[in-house]
Design an enzyme around this catalytic site. Structure first.
Site, short mmCIF file in Angstrom:
data_model
loop_
_atom_site.label_atom_id
_atom_site.label_comp_id
_atom_site.label_asym_id
_atom_site.label_seq_id
_atom_site.Cartn_x
_atom_site.Cartn_y
_atom_site.Cartn_z
N ARG A 98 -1.25 14.84 12.86
CA ARG A 98 -0.27 14.39 11.85
C ARG A 98 0.17 15.65 11.10
O ARG A 98 -0.38 16.01 10.08
CB ARG A 98 -0.92 13.37 10.90
N LYS A 122 0.85 -1.20 0.00
CA LYS A 122 0.00 0.00 0.00
C LYS A 122 0.89 1.24 0.00
O LYS A 122 0.73 2.14 -0.82
CB LYS A 122 -0.89 0.01 1.23
N ASN A 123 1.85 1.27 0.91
CA ASN A 123 2.67 2.47 1.07
C ASN A 123 3.73 2.61 -0.02
O ASN A 123 4.37 3.65 -0.12
CB ASN A 123 3.30 2.49 2.46
N ARG A 177 -8.58 -0.99 4.52
CA ARG A 177 -7.76 0.09 3.94
C ARG A 177 -6.39 -0.44 3.54
O ARG A 177 -5.79 0.01 2.59
CB ARG A 177 -7.56 1.22 4.95
N CYS A 209 -5.62 11.93 12.85
CA CYS A 209 -6.06 10.58 12.52
C CYS A 209 -6.44 9.93 13.85
O CYS A 209 -6.47 10.59 14.88
CB CYS A 209 -4.95 9.80 11.83
N ASP A 218 4.70 0.85 12.16
CA ASP A 218 3.50 0.20 11.63
C ASP A 218 3.37 -1.26 12.09
O ASP A 218 2.37 -1.90 11.80
CB ASP A 218 3.49 0.25 10.10
C1 EPZ Z 1 4.06 7.11 6.44
O1 EPZ Z 1 3.24 8.13 6.97
C2 EPZ Z 1 3.19 5.87 6.36
N1 EPZ Z 1 2.06 6.13 5.47
C3 EPZ Z 1 2.69 5.51 7.75
O2 EPZ Z 1 1.99 4.28 7.63
C4 EPZ Z 1 3.90 5.28 8.67
O3 EPZ Z 1 3.42 5.03 9.97
C5 EPZ Z 1 4.79 6.52 8.67
O4 EPZ Z 1 5.17 6.85 7.31
C6 EPZ Z 1 6.06 6.32 9.48
O5 EPZ Z 1 6.78 5.26 8.97
C7 EPZ Z 1 2.21 5.99 4.14
O6 EPZ Z 1 3.28 5.65 3.66
C8 EPZ Z 1 1.01 6.25 3.29
P1 EPZ Z 1 6.01 10.51 8.44
P2 EPZ Z 1 3.75 9.67 6.96
O7 EPZ Z 1 5.90 11.80 7.74
O8 EPZ Z 1 4.54 9.92 5.76
C9 EPZ Z 1 6.28 13.69 11.92
C10 EPZ Z 1 0.14 2.87 7.76
O9 EPZ Z 1 -0.27 2.31 8.78
N2 EPZ Z 1 6.06 14.69 10.87
O10 EPZ Z 1 7.17 9.61 8.15
O11 EPZ Z 1 2.57 10.53 7.23
C11 EPZ Z 1 5.09 12.78 12.17
O12 EPZ Z 1 4.18 13.39 13.08
C12 EPZ Z 1 0.56 4.31 7.83
O13 EPZ Z 1 0.28 2.32 6.63
C13 EPZ Z 1 6.17 16.05 11.20
O14 EPZ Z 1 6.42 16.41 12.35
O15 EPZ Z 1 4.68 9.67 8.25
C14 EPZ Z 1 5.75 11.56 12.76
O16 EPZ Z 1 6.02 11.79 14.12
C15 EPZ Z 1 0.18 4.96 9.17
N3 EPZ Z 1 5.96 16.96 10.21
C16 EPZ Z 1 7.07 11.47 12.01
O17 EPZ Z 1 7.31 12.79 11.48
C17 EPZ Z 1 5.68 16.60 8.92
O18 EPZ Z 1 5.52 17.48 8.05
C18 EPZ Z 1 7.07 10.48 10.86
O19 EPZ Z 1 5.96 10.79 10.02
C19 EPZ Z 1 5.58 15.22 8.61
C20 EPZ Z 1 5.78 14.28 9.61
#
Ligand code: EPZ
Length: 420
Positions: free
Chosen positions: A121, A22-23, A395, A116, A303
């Site tokens: 997020r 998916k990701n 999902r 979420c 995850d």
């Molecule tokens: C991706 O989400 C994945 N989703 C998530 O999987 C996964 O949990 C996450 O990466 C971490 O590995 C998809 O790939 C579609 P991040 P993403 O930006 O990109 C902070 C699932 O279950 N952050 O890597 O949204 C954030 O709050 C989903 O399949 C900021 O502070 O995650 C977190 O603490 C859930 N500012 C950390 O960074 C930003 O602008 C990592 O988030 C962006 C993120």
């Protein structure tokens, strides 16, 4: 709405096939917006999030069609540059259209994704990064409005590793004028797959010591590519194999992408052997307790945090699971407690005191991975576990109940009567 009913205690044996990621699929679906033609994606998983994102692309004017496990995305007719709230709120990854639309059309309006199931997020890194590439960004009325005559190469250091922001910036920088240097980028396999796909499209991307260097080009061409297997799905079935007992083979597993997960799950006492792209899980008689902290790749994936917590809830001894990426990603804890788990939460750390057995109960799915953890726990819980709102699971898991049934689990999907 559907629910799952699971009768726990059945050992698993047989083979489960891992679907496309998916990701991995979502960012390359967005990357199709960069190309003036038809991008074909193979090994696409049959998931709600893929359908949702296909609809987002259609709202933008792209045409999306295909058949089982294949998507053809034609971005030639994109004529609308707004991703609406009612779509983005259902799936945060819709935010991936920001970078490509800005790079290709110079303007885009995307709804902020909002929170979420487990908390805020933020998207600040996406926005600051695009500003570093010359974008003019405004946030009004819950929308991000971004514009740029043409993005220009720039340098941006991520203050924390972000998969989504790395993806957005990679796609934007690919068509920017000049060279961009992105520092402290995510190295998840899904990002590697996006880089490979962008390179096939004609992007000039180089991995450097502290990140990624992108030399912008003027055009990118459409390609055909095959989506990588889903490492989180594979890890989820490793957890299922350990907690349920028996011997489970997981085929088409992305071994390199789950080596850290295999090492951690192995500490439970399970015998996990790897043969080419197969993972064979032989459950231990007694599950050992362990301590684990999530981390960006190649660390233990956030995850898989809920799923390993379900396994540890019946371990012998006390475990501590810490989520360093999402400090509040614990919506599964209350539901696991309903199944008899003994879990104490302190900040972003959960202390799990293993219990002899879980007992089946009615529980509710809240978010994708928390719900997967309830399925994992239900395989073990004595008696019947009913999991409501399984659309959360649909999902990100293709036919999870059919895959588990095929290896001996007593699980069925039923229509949930609405209680007024
Ligand atoms: C991706 O989400 C994945 N989703 C998530 O999987 C996964 O949990 C996450 O990466 C971490 O590995 C998809 O790939 C579609 P991040 P993403 O930006 O990109 C902070 C699932 O279950 N952050 O890597 O949204 C954030 O709050 C989903 O399949 C900021 O502070 O995650 C977190 O603490 C859930 N500012 C950390 O960074 C930003 O602008 C990592 O988030 C962006 C993120």
């Amino acid at each position: 709405m559907d629910k799952f009913t699971i009768k726990g205690g059945k050992k698993l044996s047989g083979t489960i096939h891992v679907s496309g990621s998916k990701n991995g699929a979502l960012p390359v679906m967005a990357a199709a917006l960069l190309a003036d033609g038809v991008t074909t994606l193979k090994n696409i998983p049959y998931l709600r999030d893929i359908q949702t994102f296909s609809n987002v692309l259609r709202v933008l004017g792209a045409s999306v069609d295909g058949g089982p496990r294949i998507l053809r995305i034609d971005a030639r007719k994109c004529n609308h540059f707004e991703a609406p709230y009612d779509l983005v709120k259902t799936m945060r990854a819709s935010f991936y259209v920001l970078g490509p639309l800005l790079a290709r059309y110079g303007k885009v309006r995307v709804s902020l994704p909002g929170g979420c199931a487990w908390g805020p997020r933020p998207v600040d890194l996406h926005l600051k990064g695009l500003e570093a590439l010359g974008a003019d960004i405004k946030v009004t009325h819950g929308y991000v409005e971004a514009s740029a005559k043409r993005l220009s190469g720039g340098t941006f250091e991520f203050e924390k590793v972000s998969v989504g922001a790395t993806a957005n910036l990679l796609m934007a920088a690919s068509l920017a004028k000049g060279t961009s240097r992105l520092i402290n980028t995510a190295r998840e396999p899904e990002i590697t797959f996006l880089i490979d796909t962008l390179r096939k499209m004609g992007a000039s991307i180089k991995l450097v010591k502290d990140g990624i260097e992108v030399k912008g080009v003027s055009k990118l061409k459409p390609v055909t590519t095959t989506v990588i297997p889903d490492r989180i799905e594979a890890g989820t079935y490793i957890a299922a194999g350990i907690i349920a007992g028996g011997k489970l083979t997981i085929e088409n597993a992305p071994i390199d992408d789950i080596s850290s997960a295999i090492a951690v799950f192995g500490k439970t006492g399970a015998k996990i052997t790897v043969q080419k792209n197969k993972v064979i899980v032989e459950a231990p008689k007694v599950i050992k307790a362990l301590d684990i902290s999530t981390a960006p790749f190649p660390g233990f994936a956030t995850d898989l945090q809920a799923q390993i917590m379900a396994v540890l809830s019946v371990a012998k001894g006390t475990s501590v699971v810490t989520d360093t990426i999402y400090h509040d990603r614990f919506s599964h804890v209350a539901e696991l407690r309903r199944l008899g788990a003994d879990i104490r939460l302190e900040g972003n750390a959960a202390t799990i005191t293993g219990v002899k057995n879980l007992s089946g109960a009615q529980v509710m799915a809240t978010d994708l991975r928390a719900s997967a953890a309830l399925v994992v726990a239900g395989l073990r819980a004595k008696g019947e576990t009913a999991i409501s709102r399984v659309y959360h699971i649909d999902r990100g898991y293709e036919k999870i109940e059919e895959k588990l049934k095929s290896v001996g689990a007593d699980i069925k999907r039923e229509r949930e009567e609405m209680v007024v």
